[in-house]
Write a protein that holds these residues in place. Structure first.
Motif, PDB file in Angstrom:
ATOM      1  N   THR A 261       0.953  -1.493  -0.063  1.00 42.40           N
ATOM      2  CA  THR A 261      -0.270   0.124   0.045  1.00 42.40           C
ATOM      3  C   THR A 261       1.038   1.386   0.351  1.00 42.40           C
ATOM      4  OG1 THR A 261      -2.037  -1.059   0.680  1.00 42.40           O
ATOM      5  CG2 THR A 261      -1.031   1.126   1.481  1.00 42.40           C
ATOM      6  N   ASP A 262       2.115   1.812   0.987  1.00 44.84           N
ATOM      7  CA  ASP A 262       3.007   2.531   0.897  1.00 44.84           C
ATOM      8  C   ASP A 262       3.548   2.681  -0.169  1.00 44.84           C
ATOM      9  OD1 ASP A 262       2.528   2.302   3.669  1.00 44.84           O
ATOM     10  OD2 ASP A 262       4.034   1.539   3.497  1.00 44.84           O
ATOM     11  N   ALA A 263       3.908   1.487  -1.613  1.00 39.76           N
ATOM     12  CA  ALA A 263       4.738   2.017  -2.304  1.00 39.76           C
ATOM     13  C   ALA A 263       2.689   2.320  -3.550  1.00 39.76           C
ATOM     14  CB  ALA A 263       5.383   0.484  -2.912  1.00 39.76           C
ATOM     15  N   ARG A 264       2.471   2.218  -3.008  1.00 43.77           N
ATOM     16  CA  ARG A 264       1.256   1.863  -4.570  1.00 43.77           C
ATOM     17  C   ARG A 264       0.629   3.400  -3.929  1.00 43.77           C
ATOM     18  NH1 ARG A 264      -0.828  -2.078  -7.759  1.00 43.77           N
ATOM     19  NH2 ARG A 264      -2.854  -1.627  -7.623  1.00 43.77           N
ATOM     20  N   LEU A 265       0.692   3.935  -2.750  1.00 44.96           N
ATOM     21  CA  LEU A 265       0.151   5.384  -2.702  1.00 44.96           C
ATOM     22  C   LEU A 265       1.247   5.940  -3.024  1.00 44.96           C
ATOM     23  CD1 LEU A 265      -1.443   5.105   1.426  1.00 44.96           C
ATOM     24  CD2 LEU A 265      -2.543   5.861  -0.853  1.00 44.96           C
ATOM     25  N   ALA A 266       2.179   5.700  -2.914  1.00 48.69           N
ATOM     26  CA  ALA A 266       3.790   6.503  -3.709  1.00 48.69           C
ATOM     27  C   ALA A 266       3.017   6.760  -5.082  1.00 48.69           C
ATOM     28  CB  ALA A 266       4.806   5.961  -2.908  1.00 48.69           C
ATOM     29  N   THR A 267       3.313   5.859  -5.851  1.00 49.56           N
ATOM     30  CA  THR A 267       3.242   5.488  -7.292  1.00 49.56           C
ATOM     31  C   THR A 267       1.889   6.787  -7.627  1.00 49.56           C
ATOM     32  OG1 THR A 267       3.740   4.265  -7.244  1.00 49.56           O
ATOM     33  CG2 THR A 267       2.465   4.500  -9.397  1.00 49.56           C
ATOM     34  N   VAL A 268       0.502   6.567  -7.278  1.00 54.47           N
ATOM     35  CA  VAL A 268      -0.789   7.511  -6.831  1.00 54.47           C
ATOM     36  C   VAL A 268      -0.252   9.117  -6.808  1.00 54.47           C
ATOM     37  CG1 VAL A 268      -2.569   8.069  -6.512  1.00 54.47           C
ATOM     38  CG2 VAL A 268      -2.224   6.042  -6.422  1.00 54.47           C
ATOM     39  N   ALA A 269       0.517   8.796  -5.908  1.00 56.18           N
ATOM     40  CA  ALA A 269       0.359  10.599  -5.470  1.00 56.18           C
ATOM     41  C   ALA A 269       1.762  11.255  -6.648  1.00 56.18           C
ATOM     42  CB  ALA A 269       1.751  10.925  -4.143  1.00 56.18           C
ATOM     43  N   LYS A 270       2.659  10.573  -7.022  1.00 57.33           N
ATOM     44  CA  LYS A 270       3.459  10.720  -8.213  1.00 57.33           C
ATOM     45  C   LYS A 270       3.023  11.429  -9.815  1.00 57.33           C
ATOM     46  CE  LYS A 270       7.398  10.559 -10.597  1.00 57.33           C
ATOM     47  NZ  LYS A 270       6.884  11.053 -11.956  1.00 57.33           N
TER      48      LYS A 270
END
Length: 331
Positions: A261-270
């Motif tokens: 989830t942390d990795a996917r949230l970071a991708t979404v934010a970028k």
């Protein structure tokens, strides 16, 4: 407003559905009416409610408020025939005060899917809604205490009586869904055409004990059975994509917490920053782009501002490379 097929029924339903869960309680009547007017005015035609909506804001709310408000809106506008109307039964809570006080849980009080319970629940829903039928009636929470044959036979009777056109199931595991379908085929009963589950861009972590969140197995099942349409509730996870405080403290995140989830949230934010949209709008657009299986995104805004943030996702085009980047993200 784009549409998607409802199973193999021949019906086309709005891909962006409006959840009316908080209308009549947390969302006042005037604001609820404005939201409904804007949604239908923009071409939306899929409204979702339930008999238990919404007891949890506390007294004087006890459930039924959402359906009653929709009944008043239909009476005011005359637009019942312009919408595809879904409601649910089985999760009615008899003593909300005891749940709010922590003396019991909502699950311990659910009315369940007994035959008499479903018959009386739908009749009560129709009365509150001020209509003679709904288009889609869900068993709200799978009930392991009641024989499936009992529930399915009664549901078939409700279809035959013209009180609902189609049936659905919500918050259910795949093995139970298959058992339901087998029984319907054996007895000639109408099978569910809609599966309403919690579903979003984030993926449930392997240890999460939740019957309500779509996992990879259930998606594979849906790909193999196109007579079922996935109606994805809480696609925005109560605003958690755009609000770090909600990600940190809201129970909705319990099923998702972890490195993936942390990795996917970071991708979404970028990617959202690159596109100049909110994280939530990007996530909603991602869901609306899914084709295998196709999905309905069911939003449940509390305020008009929250509602207005959603429709722009319909116009957000995500190319193949961007979708691939989103899909590949994760630990």
């Amino acid at each position: 407003m784009r549409t998607v097929p409802l199973g193999r029924t021949g019906e086309q339903v709005s891909q962006l559905a409006l959840g009316c869960m908080l209308m009549g309680t947390s969302t006042g009547e005037a604001e609820s009416f404005e939201m409904l007017d804007r949604y239908v005015g923009a071409g939306g035609a899929f409204l979702d409610t339930a008999d238990c909506y919404a007891w949890w804001p506390g007294p004087p709310a006890t459930g039924g408020e959402s359906e009653s408000l929709l009944g008043r809106w239909f009476a005011r506008t005359g637009r019942r025939d312009d919408v595809f109307l879904a409601t649910k039964g089985g999760a009615w809570v008899a003593d909300p005060a005891a749940v709010l006080a922590g003396r019991t849980t909502a699950a311990e009080q659910y009315a369940g899917a007994g035959g008499d319970t479903l018959r009386h629940a739908l009749d009560a829903s129709l009365t509150r809604l001020g209509v003679d039928h709904v288009d889609l009636y869900y068993v709200h929470v799978d009930d392991l205490r009641t024989p499936l044959e009992e529930a399915l036979e009664v549901l078939a009777g409700l279809v035959a009586a013209g009180k609902t056109r189609y049936l659905g199931w919500s918050n259910v595991q795949t093995w139970r869904l298959e058992r339901i379908r087998q029984l319907c085929a054996r007895h000639g009963w109408p099978a569910p055409v809609a599966l309403q589950q919690e579903h979003s861009y984030l993926r449930k972590h392997p240890g999460a004990d939740s019957l309500s969140v779509v996992d990879d197995e259930q998606l594979r099942y849906l790909r193999a059975h196109d007579d079922l349409t996935l109606v994805a509730y809480s696609p925005l996870l109560k605003g958690a994509y755009d609000d770090p405080a909600k990600r940190a403290g809201h129970h909705v995140m319990h099923s998702y917490a972890g490195a993936d989830t942390d990795a996917r949230l970071a991708t979404v934010a970028k990617l959202a920053a690159d596109l100049g949209v909110t994280n939530g709008q990007l996530v909603l657009a991602w869901l609306l782009h899914q084709r295998d299986p196709r999905r309905v995104a069911l939003i449940g805004p509390r305020t008009l501002q929250q509602y207005e943030a959603a429709p722009p996702a319909l116009d957000l085009h995500l190319d193949a490379d961007l979708l691939a980047t989103l899909d590949a993200a994760g630990a």
